[in-house]
Structures are given as structure tokens and as C-alpha cells.
Design a protein around this motif. Structure first.
Motif, short mmCIF file in Angstrom:
data_model
loop_
_atom_site.label_atom_id
_atom_site.label_comp_id
_atom_site.label_asym_id
_atom_site.label_seq_id
_atom_site.Cartn_x
_atom_site.Cartn_y
_atom_site.Cartn_z
N VAL A 164 0.84 -1.21 0.00
CA VAL A 164 0.00 0.00 0.00
C VAL A 164 0.87 1.25 0.00
O VAL A 164 0.56 2.24 -0.69
N PHE A 165 1.96 1.22 0.74
CA PHE A 165 2.82 2.40 0.86
C PHE A 165 3.78 2.57 -0.31
O PHE A 165 4.32 3.65 -0.52
N ALA A 166 4.01 1.50 -1.08
CA ALA A 166 4.98 1.57 -2.17
C ALA A 166 4.69 2.70 -3.16
O ALA A 166 5.61 3.44 -3.55
N PRO A 167 3.43 2.91 -3.60
CA PRO A 167 3.18 4.02 -4.53
C PRO A 167 3.48 5.38 -3.93
O PRO A 167 3.90 6.30 -4.66
N ILE A 168 3.32 5.54 -2.62
CA ILE A 168 3.64 6.82 -1.99
C ILE A 168 5.14 7.10 -2.11
O ILE A 168 5.56 8.22 -2.44
N VAL A 169 5.95 6.07 -1.87
CA VAL A 169 7.40 6.22 -1.98
C VAL A 169 7.78 6.61 -3.40
O VAL A 169 8.51 7.58 -3.63
N VAL A 170 7.28 5.85 -4.37
CA VAL A 170 7.69 6.06 -5.76
C VAL A 170 7.17 7.38 -6.31
O VAL A 170 7.92 8.18 -6.89
N VAL A 171 5.89 7.63 -6.14
CA VAL A 171 5.27 8.80 -6.77
C VAL A 171 5.82 10.11 -6.20
O VAL A 171 6.12 11.05 -6.96
N THR A 172 6.00 10.19 -4.89
CA THR A 172 6.50 11.45 -4.32
C THR A 172 7.92 11.76 -4.78
O THR A 172 8.25 12.92 -5.06
N ILE A 173 8.75 10.72 -4.89
CA ILE A 173 10.12 10.95 -5.36
C ILE A 173 10.14 11.26 -6.85
O ILE A 173 10.87 12.14 -7.31
N TRP A 174 9.32 10.58 -7.62
CA TRP A 174 9.27 10.85 -9.05
C TRP A 174 8.71 12.24 -9.36
O TRP A 174 9.12 12.86 -10.34
N ILE A 175 7.79 12.73 -8.54
CA ILE A 175 7.27 14.09 -8.75
C ILE A 175 8.43 15.09 -8.70
O ILE A 175 8.57 15.96 -9.57
N GLY A 176 9.26 14.98 -7.67
CA GLY A 176 10.41 15.87 -7.58
C GLY A 176 11.42 15.64 -8.68
O GLY A 176 12.05 16.59 -9.18
N THR A 177 11.57 14.39 -9.09
CA THR A 177 12.53 14.06 -10.16
C THR A 177 12.15 14.74 -11.46
O THR A 177 12.97 15.41 -12.11
#
Length: 219
Positions: A189-202
Motif C-alpha cells: 500500500v505504501f509503495a506508490p507513496i514512496v515512488v510517486v513522491t520521489i518521481w514528482i520531484g525528479t
């Protein structure tokens, strides 16, 4: 070419870019809570590892960080290519970090004690390396997309606010999900939060990356 002692000020970064850069710390701090609190509890309470052995596992990963952090800095500094020095690591590190959080908790049924500790150690180390792939280039990026101390200060403020959000989510919500779904499903459940928040900044900072070639560092 010798750099000017007083480089010309760059245009102000859009507010959304600074906010997006800071937002990466939401996902990053999910891993911080996983690293600092959840793994030790998982080892001792759920897979019945001796507390001393569990402490060795978590402490050893911190020692490995001491080695991998400067290595990652050197690799990132020396990375060539049209995608820049920092962004490829942010892009790749985020999904790897999320993946290894999940696999760390996927200890096979019936595996306990030393064998379980070894499983957690291996994937915890890999997750920490992925974490390093994100946080080291991210820190360097802040001084590359702007030369304005004021802009950097605002970016840091966004990071601290987003870090608090990540700590709140992982520290308060993750344990609730663990009680409801178990460790593996909570991590999924938490995996998309990790990926999406970092990719937004990327992706938000990508157009502002420096374009000069990497330099050879004396270390």
C-alpha cells in the motif's frame, strides 16, 4: 573555464518546482521510519529473532551506509549522459526502495531465527542502497538547480514540511495497516507513496538540471 567568483543570479524557480523538490522527502521518510522502527519490531515480534541478533542486523545496515554514502556521491558526481548526474539515480532508486521494503517483509513461512534474520538483512541492505541512490543525489541537486541561497532555503523548508508528512504517514498509518493487513500488504500500500513522491520531484526538477559535464573528483 574558470568559474566566476560571483556567478550571475539565476531566475527564481517556480514555486511548484520547489514544492515538488521538497515533496520527495515524504517518500524518503517512509523509508526512514521503516529503517529506524519497523524492521527491528518485525524481526523481534513477528519472526521471533533474538533481540540481540535483530539489533546486530539493523546496526550493521547503518555501518554499511557509512561506506555506501560517499561511494554514491562519487558515482553521482562522475555520471555522464544527457539525463544529468542526479536524475537517473532518483528515477531508479525510488522503485527499488519500494520493492525492497516489500521483499524485506516477505520472509518465507516457517523461516525463523538466524535464517529469517539473514533474509531481512540482505533485502534491508539492498533497500538502504536504493535509499542512498535517492538521498545523496537529491541533496547535491539542490545546489545545482539554483545558485540562490534564498531559493535553496525555500526548497529546504519544503523538504522539512514534507518530511514531517512522511513521518506522520509511516509512523501513524503504517502500524495500523500492519495490524489490518500484515507487513507485506501494508508495504505494498505504501509503495506508490514512496515512488510517486520521489518521481514528482525528479520530473519537476529535470528541466533545471546543470548541463556541464561531470568533473573528476580528487577522492
Amino acid at each position: 573555464m574558470t568559474a566566476s567568483a560571483n556567478p550571475a543570479p539565476q531566475p527564481r524557480l517556480p514555486l511548484w518546482v520547489k514544492a515538488a523538490y521538497g515533496f520527495t522527502d515524504t517518500g524518503i521518510n517512509v523509508f526512514v521510519i521503516f529503517k529506524g522502527l519497523l524492521v527491528l519490531q518485525f524481526l523481534v515480534k513477528f519472526v521471533k529473532v533474538d533481540p540481540f541478533v535483530a539489533g546486530l542486523v539493523t546496526s550493521s545496515v547503518l555501518v554499511i551506509d557509512i561506506i555506501t554514502d560517499p561511494i554514491m556521491g562519487r558515482i553521482s558526481d562522475a555520471t555522464p549522459g544527457r539525463f544529468g548526474r542526479r536524475h537517473p539515480y532518483l528515477f531508479l532508486g525510488a522503485p527499488l526502495m519500494a520493492l525492497f521494503i516489500i521483499i524485506t517483509f516477505m520472509v518465507p513461512a516457517g523461516m525463523v531465527g538466524t535464517a529469517a534474520a539473514a533474509w531481512v538483512f540482505v533485502f534491508f541492505v539492498l533497500g538502504s542502497i536504493a535509499f542512498t541512490m535517492v538521498v545523496i543525489p537529491l541533496g547535491a541537486l539542490s545546489v545545482e538547480i539554483t545558485n540562490s541561497p534564498k531559493e535553496r532555503s525555500t526548497m529546504t523548508a519544503w523538504r522539512m514540511a514534507s518530511a514531517s508528512l512522511g513521518i506522520l504517514l509511516a509512523g501513524a498509518v503504517f502500524p495500523i495497516l500492519i495490524g489490518m493487513l500484515g507487513h507485506t500488504m501494508a508495504a505494498i500500500v505504501f509503495a506508490p507513496i514512496v515512488v510517486v513522491t520521489i518521481w514528482i520531484g525528479t520530473f519537476a526538477t529535470y528541466p533545471f538540471r546543470v548541463s556541464e559535464p561531470p568533473v573528476s573528483m580528487p577522492y
